[in-house]
Design a protein around this motif. Structure first.
Motif, mmCIF file in Angstrom:
data_model
loop_
_atom_site.group_PDB
_atom_site.id
_atom_site.type_symbol
_atom_site.label_atom_id
_atom_site.label_comp_id
_atom_site.label_asym_id
_atom_site.label_seq_id
_atom_site.Cartn_x
_atom_site.Cartn_y
_atom_site.Cartn_z
ATOM 1 N N ALA A 58 0.839 -1.209 0.000
ATOM 2 C CA ALA A 58 0.000 0.000 0.000
ATOM 3 C C ALA A 58 0.870 1.252 0.000
ATOM 4 C CB ALA A 58 -0.934 -0.007 1.207
ATOM 5 N N LEU A 59 1.918 1.270 0.801
ATOM 6 C CA LEU A 59 2.812 2.428 0.860
ATOM 7 C C LEU A 59 3.442 2.700 -0.503
ATOM 8 C CD1 LEU A 59 4.398 4.546 2.647
ATOM 9 C CD2 LEU A 59 6.184 2.799 2.785
ATOM 10 N N LEU A 60 3.863 1.647 -1.175
ATOM 11 C CA LEU A 60 4.557 1.795 -2.457
ATOM 12 C C LEU A 60 3.599 1.875 -3.645
ATOM 13 C CD1 LEU A 60 7.436 -0.756 -1.812
ATOM 14 C CD2 LEU A 60 7.573 1.756 -1.714
ATOM 15 N N GLY A 61 2.313 1.594 -3.419
ATOM 16 C CA GLY A 61 1.337 1.653 -4.502
ATOM 17 C C GLY A 61 1.534 0.573 -5.543
ATOM 18 N N VAL A 62 1.920 -0.612 -5.078
ATOM 19 C CA VAL A 62 2.135 -1.730 -5.996
ATOM 20 C C VAL A 62 1.311 -2.924 -5.538
ATOM 21 C CG1 VAL A 62 4.461 -0.972 -6.613
ATOM 22 C CG2 VAL A 62 4.157 -2.606 -4.739
#
Length: 155
Positions: A72-76
């Motif tokens: 979620a943090l990295l958007g992957v």
């Protein structure tokens, strides 16, 4: 005694101590050998984001990566851990000695927020050596960020 990690920490200008210890078989043994709490013995994990693209995640010894939080943090949607040979190729270090300091490439650094404000012990690029550093200073000189990316280790 010097390693690329020690040289890089010296060049960064932050204060640090080099800790020497004997062979260890667990995070608990390593923390005891270095005279730190398990939560302050920080594992540097190499995470593969895409082909040829990695990042370092600094994880307290009593925690593990939370893959949903990190994705979620990295958007992957997908992340993975490289095998030992690939991790060595990406960092210049063998597993168990990996550190962002002096890495073959300056991959992005994400430190779990629980390390903020603490003095932590990281790998120093060679078995039996650790770098004791202020987490805030280390993350700053490594151009890293703090984030909630871990969960308690499950028994």
């Amino acid at each position: 005694m010097t390693t690329p990690a020690i040289d890089a920490a010296t060049a960064s200008g932050i204060s640090f101590d080099v800790i020497t210890h004997g062979p260890v078989a667990s995070v608990e043994e390593a923390a005891e050998a270095q005279g730190v709490e398990v939560r302050d013995l920080v594992k540097t994990l190499v995470v593969r984001r895409a082909e040829g693209e990695y990042l370092f995640v600094l994880v307290p010894g009593d925690r593990s990566i939370s893959w949903p939080k990190l994705r979620a943090l990295l958007g992957v949607n997908r992340l993975s851990m490289p095998d030992a040979a690939t991790a060595k190729e990406a960092t210049g270090y063998e597993r168990g000695t990996i550190t962002p300091f002096g890495s073959a490439k300056p991959w992005p650094v994400i430190a779990d927020e629980r390390t903020r404000g603490r003095t932590i012990s990281l790998g120093a690029g060679q078995r039996g050596l650790g770098l004791r550093v202020p987490a805030d200073a280390a993350v700053s000189v490594l151009n890293g960020t703090f984030a909630d990316v871990t969960e308690p280790v499950r028994p």
